[in-house]
Design a protein around this motif. Sequence first.
Motif, PDB file in Angstrom:
ATOM      1  N   GLY A  78      81.230  45.905   4.811  1.00  0.00           N
ATOM      2  CA  GLY A  78      81.345  46.169   3.393  1.00  0.00           C
ATOM      3  C   GLY A  78      81.447  44.894   2.581  1.00  0.00           C
ATOM      4  N   VAL A  79      81.840  45.042   1.324  1.00  0.00           N
ATOM      5  CA  VAL A  79      81.956  43.926   0.393  1.00  0.00           C
ATOM      6  C   VAL A  79      83.436  43.597   0.221  1.00  0.00           C
TER       7      VAL A  79
ATOM      8  N   TRP B  42      87.079  42.724  -1.149  1.00  0.00           N
ATOM      9  CA  TRP B  42      87.735  43.175  -2.375  1.00  0.00           C
ATOM     10  C   TRP B  42      87.713  42.114  -3.463  1.00  0.00           C
TER      11      TRP B  42
ATOM     12  N   LYS C  12      84.938  42.925  -5.641  1.00  0.00           N
ATOM     13  CA  LYS C  12      84.976  44.223  -6.327  1.00  0.00           C
ATOM     14  C   LYS C  12      86.110  44.340  -7.341  1.00  0.00           C
TER      15      LYS C  12
ATOM     16  N   THR D 148      77.793  47.427  -4.994  1.00  0.00           N
ATOM     17  CA  THR D 148      78.338  47.465  -3.641  1.00  0.00           C
ATOM     18  C   THR D 148      77.254  47.753  -2.609  1.00  0.00           C
TER      19      THR D 148
ATOM     20  N   ARG E 266      75.874  45.155   0.266  1.00  0.00           N
ATOM     21  CA  ARG E 266      75.916  45.484   1.696  1.00  0.00           C
ATOM     22  C   ARG E 266      74.538  45.360   2.332  1.00  0.00           C
TER      23      ARG E 266
ATOM     24  N   GLY F 279      74.790  42.255  -6.976  1.00  0.00           N
ATOM     25  CA  GLY F 279      74.828  42.677  -5.582  1.00  0.00           C
ATOM     26  C   GLY F 279      74.057  41.730  -4.685  1.00  0.00           C
TER      27      GLY F 279
END
Length: 453
Positions: free
Chosen positions: A85-86, A88, A91, A129, A133, A421
């Motif tokens: 995942g990305v 935190w 995000k 996101t 990814r 992204g």
Amino acid sequence: MKFVALLVALSAAIPLGVILHSNAQIYRAFWILVGAMPLLAPALPVADIGVVTLADSWVGYVYSLEVTLLDIMILAALLAVPGEGVPWAFKVPLLLFVGALLLSMLQAANPLAASFGVWQYARMILVMTVVARACRSDPDIASNILLGLGLGMGVQFVAVLEQRFLLGYPQTPGLFVHQNTLGIITHMVLLPHLAMLLYGHTRHSGTLRNLAIMGVTMIVVVLTASRATIGLSFLGMATTYGVLALARLTQRKVYVALAACLALAAIAPLVASTIQNRIAHNPIREDVYDERAAFDRAASAIFADHPLGVGTNHYVPVARDGGYSERAGVARSEGNRNSLVHNAYLLTAAETGWPGLATYLLMLATPLAVAFWNGWRARGTLGGHLLLGLGVALLIVYVHSLFEWIIYSREVLYVLFMTMGMVFGLSLKARATIDARAAPAIVGSRPIGATNP
């Protein structure tokens, strides 16, 4: 009926995700279509579903609680994208801004209209996101997305040629409602392709492809007849070239600079005639009435009176009905009084106050810093070149937003968050590659290649 259509569309995401997960060729073609969709969607009448709409009674940057075809595609990609995942750290700034939008709903006269803005940005977090990814697991996905953007710009190119030379438009919007929407998107197409051109030919990014997309995009830029778009496009190209030449000056970059000088000389007459044609049809009389300054005064007054904002998506009703436009000297025509302030940062401040402005700037600054930091570290690679090109594109979009609010529009947000992204995904991949090269491989207790004592 629209709820049935929405249910069918959401249900289709699952089998599409399965197909994408099991077929590599379809998966890559899918990302090309994702890149093209923001530029093609205005011509597709079934591209979005307004679940709840106030289109007949509200004026703002978004009119409905909507789900688009591109949202469904991104949801399907979420089910198909492999890998990690990305973090935190990437995000959290976006989530903080959405939190500020939610906070602004407490000040909103119409919370439903404000919720449209919150929902729009929540969808963009998903876009960012999923793209991050995908690019982290396979950096070639960024090239696919950019190819899609280039193909979409090709369709816009056909539209602007018709509008300028057959229909006689002084400023060409392409498939969009306004030329400024098209103009600000061109930065995020033109500059990454310039970065790839300066790097050289690769398996997924050939010289002819990059030249073709850049040429088409530059003609689109000129035919918008937008002073900000044209000026910032040339500034963006010069900045991109300067940064990449400073990173590593090659013979190819020298040749590109010489070719660019010849191309600029060739295109200069078209630039001059386009601007003259625009002025002839719509004289610029800022000495008589400076519209931007009047809007800025209205937005600044709203911000001063409402430090926590008046609610996202609420600028026009407050400025128009609260007397701010009148006191600021905004022209009394319906078109002017129903327009948003031509500065995205003042719009953010007026609608969401200090919390929104602070988190908005943090949200924009994070991918910019990441792009330049990791792009410079990996400057000898295609990924590094692309990161620096994407970083300059973001910078130019941010500067352009000092003169336009259009960064808030759905089409621009899609391309902007795809760009973010790509920055995050390519940065994570580049960082992992750099760290792997820096760490010596260990066999027993000695690095590989170490000699026996």
